[in-house]
Design an enzyme around this catalytic site. Structure first.
Site, PDB file in Angstrom:
ATOM      1  N   CYS A 113     -14.405  44.396 -10.987  1.00  0.00           N
ATOM      2  CA  CYS A 113     -14.666  45.848 -10.963  1.00  0.00           C
ATOM      3  C   CYS A 113     -15.238  46.370 -12.290  1.00  0.00           C
ATOM      4  O   CYS A 113     -15.688  47.510 -12.354  1.00  0.00           O
ATOM      5  CB  CYS A 113     -13.402  46.605 -10.589  1.00  0.00           C
ATOM      6  SG  CYS A 113     -12.709  46.058  -9.030  1.00  0.00           S
ATOM      7  N   HIS A 246     -14.121  53.551 -13.145  1.00  0.00           N
ATOM      8  CA  HIS A 246     -14.118  52.761 -11.904  1.00  0.00           C
ATOM      9  C   HIS A 246     -13.272  53.492 -10.866  1.00  0.00           C
ATOM     10  O   HIS A 246     -12.169  53.953 -11.151  1.00  0.00           O
ATOM     11  CB  HIS A 246     -13.541  51.373 -12.197  1.00  0.00           C
ATOM     12  CG  HIS A 246     -13.226  50.611 -10.961  1.00  0.00           C
ATOM     13  ND1 HIS A 246     -14.121  50.466  -9.924  1.00  0.00           N
ATOM     14  CD2 HIS A 246     -12.095  49.958 -10.574  1.00  0.00           C
ATOM     15  CE1 HIS A 246     -13.563  49.754  -8.964  1.00  0.00           C
ATOM     16  NE2 HIS A 246     -12.338  49.443  -9.334  1.00  0.00           N
ATOM     17  N   ASN A 276     -12.662  51.793  -2.918  1.00  0.00           N
ATOM     18  CA  ASN A 276     -12.937  50.992  -4.118  1.00  0.00           C
ATOM     19  C   ASN A 276     -14.050  49.995  -3.769  1.00  0.00           C
ATOM     20  O   ASN A 276     -13.830  49.069  -2.993  1.00  0.00           O
ATOM     21  CB  ASN A 276     -11.644  50.276  -4.528  1.00  0.00           C
ATOM     22  CG  ASN A 276     -11.817  49.406  -5.758  1.00  0.00           C
ATOM     23  OD1 ASN A 276     -12.938  49.119  -6.178  1.00  0.00           O
ATOM     24  ND2 ASN A 276     -10.709  48.976  -6.323  1.00  0.00           N
TER      25      ASN A 276
HETATM   26  O1  UT7 Z   1     -10.043  47.629  -8.901  1.00  0.00           O
HETATM   27  C1  UT7 Z   1      -8.655  47.586  -9.091  1.00  0.00           C
HETATM   28  C2  UT7 Z   1      -8.091  47.492  -7.711  1.00  0.00           C
HETATM   29  N1  UT7 Z   1      -6.693  47.747  -7.560  1.00  0.00           N
HETATM   30  C3  UT7 Z   1      -6.116  48.973  -7.637  1.00  0.00           C
HETATM   31  O2  UT7 Z   1      -6.664  49.966  -7.986  1.00  0.00           O
HETATM   32  C4  UT7 Z   1      -4.696  49.016  -7.208  1.00  0.00           C
HETATM   33  C5  UT7 Z   1      -3.813  49.789  -8.121  1.00  0.00           C
HETATM   34  N2  UT7 Z   1      -2.528  50.005  -7.423  1.00  0.00           N
HETATM   35  C6  UT7 Z   1      -2.390  50.987  -6.527  1.00  0.00           C
HETATM   36  O3  UT7 Z   1      -3.313  51.754  -6.308  1.00  0.00           O
HETATM   37  C7  UT7 Z   1      -1.065  51.106  -5.834  1.00  0.00           C
HETATM   38  O4  UT7 Z   1      -0.149  50.183  -6.400  1.00  0.00           O
HETATM   39  C8  UT7 Z   1      -1.188  50.871  -4.305  1.00  0.00           C
HETATM   40  C9  UT7 Z   1      -1.934  52.028  -3.675  1.00  0.00           C
HETATM   41  C10 UT7 Z   1      -1.899  49.558  -4.019  1.00  0.00           C
HETATM   42  C11 UT7 Z   1       0.198  50.790  -3.659  1.00  0.00           C
HETATM   43  O5  UT7 Z   1       0.937  51.963  -3.961  1.00  0.00           O
HETATM   44  P1  UT7 Z   1       2.465  51.837  -4.400  1.00  0.00           P
HETATM   45  O6  UT7 Z   1       2.944  53.196  -4.605  1.00  0.00           O
HETATM   46  O7  UT7 Z   1       2.498  50.886  -5.571  1.00  0.00           O
HETATM   47  O8  UT7 Z   1       3.125  51.236  -3.097  1.00  0.00           O
HETATM   48  P2  UT7 Z   1       3.954  49.890  -2.883  1.00  0.00           P
HETATM   49  O9  UT7 Z   1       3.057  48.698  -2.953  1.00  0.00           O
HETATM   50  O10 UT7 Z   1       5.169  49.909  -3.767  1.00  0.00           O
HETATM   51  O11 UT7 Z   1       4.431  50.060  -1.393  1.00  0.00           O
HETATM   52  C12 UT7 Z   1       5.307  51.144  -1.010  1.00  0.00           C
HETATM   53  C13 UT7 Z   1       5.568  51.058   0.479  1.00  0.00           C
HETATM   54  C14 UT7 Z   1       6.005  49.678   0.963  1.00  0.00           C
HETATM   55  O12 UT7 Z   1       6.938  49.867   1.977  1.00  0.00           O
HETATM   56  P3  UT7 Z   1       8.537  49.713   1.651  1.00  0.00           P
HETATM   57  O13 UT7 Z   1       8.698  48.321   1.126  1.00  0.00           O
HETATM   58  O14 UT7 Z   1       8.820  50.768   0.627  1.00  0.00           O
HETATM   59  O15 UT7 Z   1       9.148  49.955   2.996  1.00  0.00           O
HETATM   60  C15 UT7 Z   1       4.735  49.110   1.576  1.00  0.00           C
HETATM   61  O16 UT7 Z   1       5.014  48.166   2.589  1.00  0.00           O
HETATM   62  O17 UT7 Z   1       4.358  51.362   1.200  1.00  0.00           O
HETATM   63  C16 UT7 Z   1       4.107  50.333   2.173  1.00  0.00           C
HETATM   64  N3  UT7 Z   1       2.683  50.202   2.361  1.00  0.00           N
HETATM   65  C17 UT7 Z   1       1.971  50.881   3.287  1.00  0.00           C
HETATM   66  N4  UT7 Z   1       2.354  51.769   4.214  1.00  0.00           N
HETATM   67  C18 UT7 Z   1       1.404  52.294   4.983  1.00  0.00           C
HETATM   68  C19 UT7 Z   1       1.810  49.427   1.646  1.00  0.00           C
HETATM   69  N5  UT7 Z   1       0.568  49.609   2.106  1.00  0.00           N
HETATM   70  C20 UT7 Z   1       0.640  50.511   3.113  1.00  0.00           C
HETATM   71  C21 UT7 Z   1      -0.309  51.090   3.967  1.00  0.00           C
HETATM   72  N6  UT7 Z   1       0.110  51.980   4.883  1.00  0.00           N
HETATM   73  N7  UT7 Z   1      -1.631  50.807   3.882  1.00  0.00           N
END
Ligand code: UT7
Length: 319
Positions: A113, A246, A276
């Site tokens: 990225c 980005h 992204n």
């Molecule tokens: O170019 C660089 C690319 N990468 C990035 O920019 C990623 C940077 N990170 C982020 O943007 C965030 O960490 C994410 C958006 C990827 C995730 O957000 P988060 O607040 O860190 O969520 P999490 O991974 O801790 O997941 C929270 C909950 C989980 O459920 P439980 O375990 O709390 O029941 C996940 O299973 O959200 C659930 N979850 C979803 N639910 C609905 C994860 N993905 C999804 C989804 N829809 N797409």
């Protein structure tokens, strides 16, 4: 001798795909989850068979038209991509062939990225050295090909697209300062840890990410490298007219702006409509903001990338 952007173009394949569309396709997610955690509402997805060099070609035609140049005028072609058409030849060589250019230096840059910021910095250094005069710098990606569509934590975040700029030698400064960094110690938090061997995929061919680790890393280095780049140009972050980080997640953009004490009014945001698009995200956002006349000639624009590797960097320029 300086280098200056003289043409900008971009291309998004197909129609916008909404969060609800993804849920309808069977991904266990919701518009509410995706938009509140990431700010993403839409992304574009390439058709089967539509490659990074195809998207790059459309964006490049537009950038060349903006610069008033023909492809034969180019002496340097750099494509930033992590989703090349082939293992080899490079996507830059395939683009060169589609454009009908013969003989220019052409190669790909792999910095995920941060790829566009890396490629633009390299073009700036080639031009300032006097070896080249007219460069095409492209970020082009089809990340939809490397997504595990059963992993809802990653597949909803990415989209496909391309952005391109023409950079020419100029007596007037355009690119004012650049800064590039990497720390391979963090290679495991964002990777497609697979390869091809003996006709088989070895390892894992899908994008894998520790989202929270990436989030924290991105916010820290985007603010640090912005300050470093401003220092190198002898200005303060408050002197920037526009910040184009980005486009990964609106919360990363907001946290970066806050650390830099910049109002979100100065931050170009396209992640809501593009998702992204990795190396394509910065030139896509730059093109949109110039076309809709938010960014005006003479203003100071800071471009920033951060991505797998880990890599990060910034380019401060005046249009
Ligand atoms: O170019 C660089 C690319 N990468 C990035 O920019 C990623 C940077 N990170 C982020 O943007 C965030 O960490 C994410 C958006 C990827 C995730 O957000 P988060 O607040 O860190 O969520 P999490 O991974 O801790 O997941 C929270 C909950 C989980 O459920 P439980 O375990 O709390 O029941 C996940 O299973 O959200 C659930 N979850 C979803 N639910 C609905 C994860 N993905 C999804 C989804 N829809 N797409």
């Amino acid at each position: 001798m300086f280098s200056r952007i003289t043409g900008i173009g971009s291309f998004l394949p197909g129609e916008p795909v909404s969060n609800d569309d993804l849920a309808r396709r069977g991904i266990e997610t919701s518009d509410q989850w995706i938009s509140s955690r990431t700010g993403i509402r839409f992304r574009h997805l390439a058709e089967n068979g539509e490659t990074s060099s195809d998207l790059a070609l459309e964006a490049s035609h537009r950038a060349l038209a903006g610069a008033g140049l023909a492809a034969s005028d180019l002496d340097l072609i750099i494509v930033a991509t992590s989703t090349p058409d082939f293992i080899f030849p490079s996507t830059a060589c395939l683009l060169q062939s589609k454009l009908g250019n013969h003989g220019a230096t052409a190669f790909d840059v792999q910095a995920v990225c941060s790829g566009f910021v890396y490629a633009l910095t390299i073009a700036d250094k080639f031009i300032r050295s006097g070896s080249h005069r007219r460069a095409l710098v492209v970020g082009s990606e089809v990340f939809s090909r490397i997504l595990d569509w059963s992993d809802r934590a990653t597949c909803v975040l990415f989209g496909d697209g391309a952005g391109a700029v023409v950079v020419e030698a100029s007596e007037q400064p355009g690119i004012l300062a650049t800064a590039l960094h990497a720390d391979g110690a963090h290679h495991g938090i964002l990777a497609v840890p697979g390869s091809v061997c003996g006709g088989q995929v070895t390892g894992d061919p899908f994008l894998r990410m520790d989202g929270q680790a990436v989030f924290k890393f991105a916010v820290r280095v985007l603010a640090e490298v912005a300050e470093e780049c401003c220092r190198a140009a002898g200005i303060s972050p408050a002197d920037i007219d526009w910040l184009i980080p980005h486009q990964a997640n609106i919360r990363i953009l907001e946290a970066t702006a806050k650390r830099m004490k910049l109002s979100m009014d100065k931050v170009i945001v396209t992640v809501d409509r593009h998702g992204n698009t990795s190396a394509a995200s910065v030139p896509l956002a730059l093109d949109e903001a110039v076309r809709n006349r938010r960014i005006q000639a003479g203003q100071k624009v800071l471009l920033e990338g951060v991505g797998g590797g880990f890599t990060w960097g910034a380019v401060l320029l005046e249009l």
